[in-house]
Design a protein around this motif. Structure first.
Motif, PDB file in Angstrom:
ATOM      1  N   TYR A 188     -44.407 -26.324  -4.714  1.00  0.00           N
ATOM      2  CA  TYR A 188     -44.023 -25.347  -5.742  1.00  0.00           C
ATOM      3  C   TYR A 188     -45.134 -24.332  -5.898  1.00  0.00           C
ATOM      4  O   TYR A 188     -46.309 -24.634  -5.699  1.00  0.00           O
ATOM      5  CB  TYR A 188     -43.756 -26.049  -7.078  1.00  0.00           C
ATOM      6  N   PHE A 189     -44.745 -23.111  -6.293  1.00  0.00           N
ATOM      7  CA  PHE A 189     -45.692 -22.007  -6.397  1.00  0.00           C
ATOM      8  C   PHE A 189     -45.579 -21.346  -7.763  1.00  0.00           C
ATOM      9  O   PHE A 189     -44.490 -21.241  -8.326  1.00  0.00           O
ATOM     10  CB  PHE A 189     -45.427 -20.998  -5.267  1.00  0.00           C
ATOM     11  N   TYR A 190     -46.741 -20.881  -8.267  1.00  0.00           N
ATOM     12  CA  TYR A 190     -46.831 -20.340  -9.623  1.00  0.00           C
ATOM     13  C   TYR A 190     -47.360 -18.914  -9.608  1.00  0.00           C
ATOM     14  O   TYR A 190     -48.171 -18.548  -8.758  1.00  0.00           O
ATOM     15  CB  TYR A 190     -47.764 -21.220 -10.460  1.00  0.00           C
ATOM     16  N   ALA A 191     -46.911 -18.117 -10.565  1.00  0.00           N
ATOM     17  CA  ALA A 191     -47.424 -16.758 -10.780  1.00  0.00           C
ATOM     18  C   ALA A 191     -47.426 -16.530 -12.287  1.00  0.00           C
ATOM     19  O   ALA A 191     -46.428 -16.800 -12.954  1.00  0.00           O
ATOM     20  CB  ALA A 191     -46.552 -15.723 -10.079  1.00  0.00           C
ATOM     21  N   ASN A 196     -36.278  -9.865 -10.960  1.00  0.00           N
ATOM     22  CA  ASN A 196     -36.287  -8.716 -10.046  1.00  0.00           C
ATOM     23  C   ASN A 196     -37.291  -8.858  -8.911  1.00  0.00           C
ATOM     24  O   ASN A 196     -37.703  -7.872  -8.316  1.00  0.00           O
ATOM     25  CB  ASN A 196     -36.518  -7.401 -10.806  1.00  0.00           C
ATOM     26  N   HIS A 197     -37.727 -10.071  -8.624  1.00  0.00           N
ATOM     27  CA  HIS A 197     -38.555 -10.356  -7.461  1.00  0.00           C
ATOM     28  C   HIS A 197     -37.745 -11.222  -6.515  1.00  0.00           C
ATOM     29  O   HIS A 197     -36.737 -11.800  -6.905  1.00  0.00           O
ATOM     30  CB  HIS A 197     -39.823 -11.130  -7.861  1.00  0.00           C
ATOM     31  N   TYR A 198     -38.191 -11.324  -5.286  1.00  0.00           N
ATOM     32  CA  TYR A 198     -37.601 -12.283  -4.368  1.00  0.00           C
ATOM     33  C   TYR A 198     -38.727 -13.013  -3.653  1.00  0.00           C
ATOM     34  O   TYR A 198     -39.876 -12.568  -3.643  1.00  0.00           O
ATOM     35  CB  TYR A 198     -36.605 -11.650  -3.399  1.00  0.00           C
ATOM     36  N   ILE A 199     -38.390 -14.160  -3.101  1.00  0.00           N
ATOM     37  CA  ILE A 199     -39.366 -14.984  -2.395  1.00  0.00           C
ATOM     38  C   ILE A 199     -39.164 -14.775  -0.895  1.00  0.00           C
ATOM     39  O   ILE A 199     -38.051 -14.816  -0.396  1.00  0.00           O
ATOM     40  CB  ILE A 199     -39.196 -16.482  -2.751  1.00  0.00           C
ATOM     41  N   ASN A 247     -46.178 -19.394   5.015  1.00  0.00           N
ATOM     42  CA  ASN A 247     -46.782 -18.535   4.002  1.00  0.00           C
ATOM     43  C   ASN A 247     -45.701 -18.096   3.028  1.00  0.00           C
ATOM     44  O   ASN A 247     -44.608 -17.710   3.442  1.00  0.00           O
ATOM     45  CB  ASN A 247     -47.428 -17.305   4.634  1.00  0.00           C
ATOM     46  N   VAL A 248     -46.017 -18.126   1.726  1.00  0.00           N
ATOM     47  CA  VAL A 248     -45.029 -17.819   0.696  1.00  0.00           C
ATOM     48  C   VAL A 248     -45.494 -16.599  -0.107  1.00  0.00           C
ATOM     49  O   VAL A 248     -46.626 -16.570  -0.606  1.00  0.00           O
ATOM     50  CB  VAL A 248     -44.822 -19.034  -0.239  1.00  0.00           C
ATOM     51  N   TYR A 249     -44.593 -15.613  -0.222  1.00  0.00           N
ATOM     52  CA  TYR A 249     -44.879 -14.378  -0.946  1.00  0.00           C
ATOM     53  C   TYR A 249     -43.830 -14.162  -2.036  1.00  0.00           C
ATOM     54  O   TYR A 249     -42.675 -14.575  -1.892  1.00  0.00           O
ATOM     55  CB  TYR A 249     -44.826 -13.169  -0.004  1.00  0.00           C
ATOM     56  N   ARG A 250     -44.230 -13.470  -3.087  1.00  0.00           N
ATOM     57  CA  ARG A 250     -43.312 -13.040  -4.144  1.00  0.00           C
ATOM     58  C   ARG A 250     -43.337 -11.518  -4.107  1.00  0.00           C
ATOM     59  O   ARG A 250     -44.405 -10.907  -4.223  1.00  0.00           O
ATOM     60  CB  ARG A 250     -43.808 -13.567  -5.489  1.00  0.00           C
ATOM     61  N   MET A 251     -42.161 -10.904  -3.930  1.00  0.00           N
ATOM     62  CA  MET A 251     -42.116  -9.459  -3.701  1.00  0.00           C
ATOM     63  C   MET A 251     -41.063  -8.777  -4.566  1.00  0.00           C
ATOM     64  O   MET A 251     -40.104  -9.404  -4.995  1.00  0.00           O
ATOM     65  CB  MET A 251     -41.778  -9.190  -2.235  1.00  0.00           C
ATOM     66  N   ASN A 252     -41.271  -7.482  -4.768  1.00  0.00           N
ATOM     67  CA  ASN A 252     -40.226  -6.590  -5.257  1.00  0.00           C
ATOM     68  C   ASN A 252     -40.460  -5.244  -4.595  1.00  0.00           C
ATOM     69  O   ASN A 252     -41.262  -5.133  -3.679  1.00  0.00           O
ATOM     70  CB  ASN A 252     -40.172  -6.528  -6.788  1.00  0.00           C
ATOM     71  N   LYS A 281     -42.073  -2.747  -5.520  1.00  0.00           N
ATOM     72  CA  LYS A 281     -43.364  -2.118  -5.830  1.00  0.00           C
ATOM     73  C   LYS A 281     -44.582  -2.906  -5.369  1.00  0.00           C
ATOM     74  O   LYS A 281     -45.620  -2.324  -5.093  1.00  0.00           O
ATOM     75  CB  LYS A 281     -43.479  -1.895  -7.330  1.00  0.00           C
ATOM     76  N   ASP A 282     -44.484  -4.209  -5.343  1.00  0.00           N
ATOM     77  CA  ASP A 282     -45.680  -4.988  -5.028  1.00  0.00           C
ATOM     78  C   ASP A 282     -45.354  -6.263  -4.258  1.00  0.00           C
ATOM     79  O   ASP A 282     -44.226  -6.720  -4.246  1.00  0.00           O
ATOM     80  CB  ASP A 282     -46.463  -5.319  -6.302  1.00  0.00           C
ATOM     81  N   VAL A 283     -46.418  -6.805  -3.630  1.00  0.00           N
ATOM     82  CA  VAL A 283     -46.342  -8.050  -2.870  1.00  0.00           C
ATOM     83  C   VAL A 283     -47.460  -8.954  -3.376  1.00  0.00           C
ATOM     84  O   VAL A 283     -48.600  -8.528  -3.497  1.00  0.00           O
ATOM     85  CB  VAL A 283     -46.541  -7.801  -1.361  1.00  0.00           C
TER      86      VAL A 283
END
Length: 138
Positions: free
Chosen positions: A39-42, A73-76, A113-118, A120-122
């Motif tokens: 699991y990943f946290y932000a 409004n983000h995606y993984i 590798n896991v990213y959270r994106m929208n 505007k930002d990564v």
């Protein structure tokens, strides 16, 4: 044929069949590899879950299940690498849940590798690790 001989043969066949089935059931369960769940946290909140499912490479491809746990409004987005062969195998992205298949040879180490994106930002969240802190193995 004598009735006594038939009974004895029948008992022998049933016993042999029972032992064969028992031995087969024991070995198939022992060969199964465990899934790796991370699991990943932000911002202090759980935002994603990723599951790596190793399979018998000769029969089926490995699976990466990606779950976006927040509607924000983000995606993984994940990148999957075969570390042993030093090759990128592909990506898997979702804003809900998605299961992606990748062909990775048995015994190879896998980096996800896991990213959270929208738009505007990564944000790089981390890579998937086993409970012991290692990379999963196909």
């Amino acid at each position: 044929m004598n009735k006594r001989i038939l009974v004895r043969m029948g008992a022998t066949v049933v016993t042999a069949l029972g032992l064969t089935l028992t031995a087969g059931a024991g070995t198939s369960g022992a060969a199964a590899k465990p899934n790796t769940v991370d699991y990943f946290y932000a911002g202090g909140k759980k935002v994603a879950g990723v599951v790596f499912e190793p399979r018998d490479s000769a029969k089926d491809a490995e699976r990466v299940d990606v779950d976006d746990l927040r509607a924000d409004n983000h995606y993984i987005w994940t990148e999957v690498y075969d570390v042993t062969a030093e090759k990128k195998k592909g990506t898997c992205q979702t804003s809900t849940f998605k299961s992606c298949a990748f062909s990775i040879p048995e015994g190879h180490k896998v980096r996800i590798n896991v990213y959270r994106m929208n738009s505007k930002d990564v944000e790089f969240l981390d890579e998937v690790h086993t409970k012991s802190g290692k990379l999963p193995t196909a």
